[in-house]
Design an enzyme around this catalytic site. Structure first.
Site, PDB file in Angstrom:
ATOM      1  N   SER A 551       0.676  -1.097  -0.198  1.00  0.00           N
ATOM      2  CA  SER A 551       0.176  -0.228  -0.324  1.00  0.00           C
ATOM      3  C   SER A 551       0.804   1.161   0.121  1.00  0.00           C
ATOM      4  O   SER A 551       1.746   1.715  -0.877  1.00  0.00           O
ATOM      5  CB  SER A 551      -0.908   0.217   1.403  1.00  0.00           C
ATOM      6  OG  SER A 551      -2.502   0.581   1.170  1.00  0.00           O
ATOM      7  N   ASP A 643      -8.240  -5.832  -5.010  1.00  0.00           N
ATOM      8  CA  ASP A 643      -8.094  -3.924  -4.583  1.00  0.00           C
ATOM      9  C   ASP A 643      -8.860  -3.175  -5.537  1.00  0.00           C
ATOM     10  O   ASP A 643      -7.452  -2.886  -5.975  1.00  0.00           O
ATOM     11  CB  ASP A 643      -6.747  -4.267  -4.737  1.00  0.00           C
ATOM     12  CG  ASP A 643      -5.988  -3.275  -3.624  1.00  0.00           C
ATOM     13  OD1 ASP A 643      -6.822  -1.957  -3.422  1.00  0.00           O
ATOM     14  OD2 ASP A 643      -4.768  -2.938  -3.436  1.00  0.00           O
ATOM     15  N   HIS A 675      -7.013  -6.226  -1.141  1.00  0.00           N
ATOM     16  CA  HIS A 675      -5.945  -4.981  -0.288  1.00  0.00           C
ATOM     17  C   HIS A 675      -5.182  -6.612  -0.039  1.00  0.00           C
ATOM     18  O   HIS A 675      -3.555  -5.893   0.991  1.00  0.00           O
ATOM     19  CB  HIS A 675      -6.530  -4.238   0.263  1.00  0.00           C
ATOM     20  CG  HIS A 675      -5.905  -2.928   0.346  1.00  0.00           C
ATOM     21  ND1 HIS A 675      -4.817  -2.519  -0.494  1.00  0.00           N
ATOM     22  CD2 HIS A 675      -5.028  -2.470   1.478  1.00  0.00           C
ATOM     23  CE1 HIS A 675      -3.736  -1.795  -0.477  1.00  0.00           C
ATOM     24  NE2 HIS A 675      -4.306  -1.697   0.934  1.00  0.00           N
TER      25      HIS A 675
END
Length: 699
Positions: A551, A643, A675
């Site tokens: 991320s 995601d 994610h």
């Protein structure tokens, strides 16, 4: 370990063959033998996973959910267990089914309610007889029982209705998969917004829950309660007299929803259906309301600023008679979560991210004291009389339930459950050390250093620099099935894990320094940590340093890859010799238009790229894709199709760029993950790839 899983799966499949074809096997606790004390991905997935727990009204027993996984079946199975809170006996297994049991709720000291699939089930603990009280045909996400035991508030989904002018286009097309949208927020986090969760209030009549006459608290609206993607049953509560319900809702849809974090706390009157906004005028997230035991007050987690999802989370208390609001954390520089009132309502307790750990603090207006203190993260807790029951984890241990005493300060808890003791007693975990080092601007930064599991002070080891996501997320004492430091330790690595600029738990100013400065001090913090340990720990081979993250951590990897040259003190000027990025931001112009929660890029980047100001200029000029010409080290990219926060095209673009640069590169793509990587076999592939990638370049 492979043999363990194969034998277990074969036995389960054999059992299934003796039953009716439609019956699935029950997944039980595996027998595990750990080789050489090494913690591996296979060992990790053989562990039980602690879920929700609930303490009986008299405080003498607790029930908890525990999940075991089967790698061949590629799934887990959650069951319920019962344990005395004085830990005087072994836990008893209450359910043995192939389905998942969740959401345990005590009806009285001898009766338990829980969810199984779409059913709400009552279990008599004396006879062990089960009775299905309701089947929620539209799906069941969770429920709560009213204090007097006469009503249930449950969560179910309603389909999103197309507007009439679009619906007519679908006439006669029952097999089309096309989606037509004319507004934003058509997908969120990891799912298309085809359904909306609503809370339904139903009476218990004649031993059944009357779902046929359930009242939808948000009837006729497209608003969410609980809020996606994180909200659960903690987002609503009954008043002690059972006459009202406090619930969380962001009463916005479409583009308004995508641009705002302004949710509120609403008080619903069960008798007349009227609703009152308790947090009107507070513009950020307000969520997770909890009534005082006398019913005169409601406390909740409250953020001040709209569009800032990582604002300080305050402990707000509303006096229901006057409507007056009191911030119990006005002079406290840390965020709270998971609120509970003491039994006498004299204190409000909450979990606080505090200097690298998560601890329980007790608050009164203007005062606070630390109740727990250890090298751990408290994941959640409940209060029964003068005792606190909490689930806690550390980098070396998955979740277990611990007991504390309310009146004590800075205490270490007493462990009650022992889900994984038999396995973990066979493991040699890597030692964890807390280090405070100076940043380039003279501030103190906490960095965790985790040692290799087979550490020998006469040897030299490779190291991994861990880059945290969030971006406002603390590197605490977490336990994860993705970023698990003990797996990295078990693979023979030091791990350097900095709480760089932007990590909460170190005061508001430290947390906020990252917004609008993605390529600035937070990146220097990573470089400072890498250099400090490479230079000061002789057992770290500074020429075998890798870096990894997801991320914002994935963005960090791409950015560091473009600034990995002409570094003093390293051979050929490269500080980092191999990179791995999971679901990271690569192109900020892509990101600001591809992501779903648009308030995120508005706040952190300053707005979309066509808005011209100093903040956006600095942000977009630090987009990693602008520095690809400087990439000079091997790169592994991992990304997942579902995601929707950072879409898969970001990872594909980064991988393609690396290949066009002529670098050694690898791309691991999951078409069915989010994610995170949650499916057991996908997770095992993720970890095997992780270890293989770094071993091939650093060993």
């Amino acid at each position: 370990m492979k043999k363990t899983f194969i034998l277990l799966s074969a036995a389960l499949l054999l059992m299934a063959g003796c039953k009716k074809q439609e019956e699935a096997p029950v997944i039980g606790k595996p027998e595990v033998t750990v080789q050489d004390g090494r913690f591996t991905p296979e060992v990790m997935w053989a562990l039980g996973k602690m879920g929700e727990f609930a303490v009986s009204p008299d405080g003498t027993r607790l029930v908890y959910a525990n999940t075991y996984y089967d790698m061949a079946l590629n799934k887990g199975n959650a069951e319920l267990y019962l344990l005395a809170t004085d830990a005087s006996s072994e836990a008893q297994r209450l359910t043995v089914t192939a389905e998942n049991e969740f959401n345990p709720v005590w009806m009285d000291d001898n009766t338990l309610l829980f969810a199984r699939g779409n059913d709400i089930v009552r279990l008599d603990l004396g006879s062990r007889k089960e009775t299905v009280l309701a089947t929620v045909e539209t799906g069941l996400e969770g429920f709560k029982l009213s204090p007097d035991g006469t009503q249930v508030l449950y969560v179910s989904d309603l389909p999103v209705q197309r507007p009439e002018h679009l619906q007519k286009l679908y006439e006669g097309l029952d097999k089309t998969t096309g989606r037509i949208n004319e507004d934003l927020m058509y997908r969120h986090w990891d799912q298309w917004v085809d359904e909306i969760p609503h809370p339904f209030l139903a009476k218990i009549e004649g031993g059944r829950i009357n779902t046929a006459e359930a009242v939808d608290l948000l009837e006729g609206t497209a608003f969410e309660c609980p809020m996606r993607p994180w909200g659960g049953v903690e987002q609503f509560n009954f008043s002690p007299d059972g006459k009202s319900i406090a619930y969380t809702c962001r009463k916005k849809t479409g583009i308004d929803y995508a641009l705002s974090t302004n949710s509120d706390i609403y008080l619903y009157n069960i008798e007349d259906g009227n609703t009152r906004n308790l947090s009107e005028g507070i513009m950020g997230y307000d969520q997770n309301p909890v009534f005082s035991h006398d019913g005169t007050k409601v406390a909740w987690e409250s953020m001040e600023r709209d569009g800032y999802e990582s604002d300080k989370s305050r402990l707000m208390v509303c006096d229901l008679a006057s409507g007056a609001l009191t911030d119990y954390t006005a002079d406290f520089d840390y965020s709270v979560m998971g609120i509970n009132w003491s039994d006498d309502d004299s204190q409000v307790l909450a979990v606080v991210m505090y200097r690298g750990t998560e601890e329980i603090f007790a608050f009164t207006p203007g005062t606070q004291r630390q109740v727990t203190k250890d090298c751990h993260n408290i994941n959640g807790f409940t209060i029964a009389g003068d005792r606190i029951f909490a689930t806690e984890v550390s980098m070396q241990h998955p979740a277990e339930v611990y007991a504390y005493t309310l009146a004590d300060n800075d205490q270490q808890g007493t462990r009650l459950t022992n889900i994984n003791t038999e396995v973990l007693d066979q493991v040699r975990m890597g030692k964890t050390e807390e280090h405070w080092i100076k940043t380039v601007d003279g501030k103190d930064m906490l960095v965790w250093l985790i040692y290799p599991y087979d550490y020998d002070s006469t040897k030299v080891y490779p190291a991994l620099l861990y880059c945290e996501g969030g971006p406002q997320s603390m590197v605490g004492q977490f336990w994860s099935t993705r970023w698990n430091f003990e797996i990295m330790s078990g693979a023979g690595y030091f791990i350097i894990a900095p709480n760089r600029r932007g990590c909460p738990g170190f005061g508001t100013a430290w947390c906020e320094e990252i917004s609008g400065d993605y390529g600035g001090l937070c990146m220097k913090d990573y470089m400072t940590a890498a250099d400090y340990f490479s230079d000061n720990v002789p057992q770290i081979d500074k020429e075998r340093l890798g870096a990894c993250g997801a991320s914002f951590g994935g963005f960090s990897i791409y950015w560091l890859a473009g600034h990995n040259y002409d570094v003093k003190g390293y051979n050929d000027g490269r500080r980092i010799k191999a990179f791995l990025a999971h679901n990271g931001m690569f192109n900020f112009e892509q990101q600001c238009l591809e992501t779903e929660e648009l308030w995120f890029t508005d706040w952190d980047l300053g707005g979309p790229y066509w808005v011209k100001n100093a903040k956006t200029a600095h942000s977009y000029n630090n987009s990693p894709h602008l520095f690809v010409d400087k990439w000079n080290s091997p790169l592994c990219v991992i990304h997942s199709e579902f995601d929707f926060r950072i879409v898969a095209s970001q990872g594909m673009a980064a991988y393609n760029a690396a290949k066009l640069r002529g670098l050694d590169a690898r791309y691991l793509y999951f078409p069915d993950e989010t994610h995170w990587v949650l499916r057991p076999q996908n997770s095992l592939l993720w970890h095997r790839n992780f270890i293989d990638w770094f071993d091939s370049h650093l060993k």
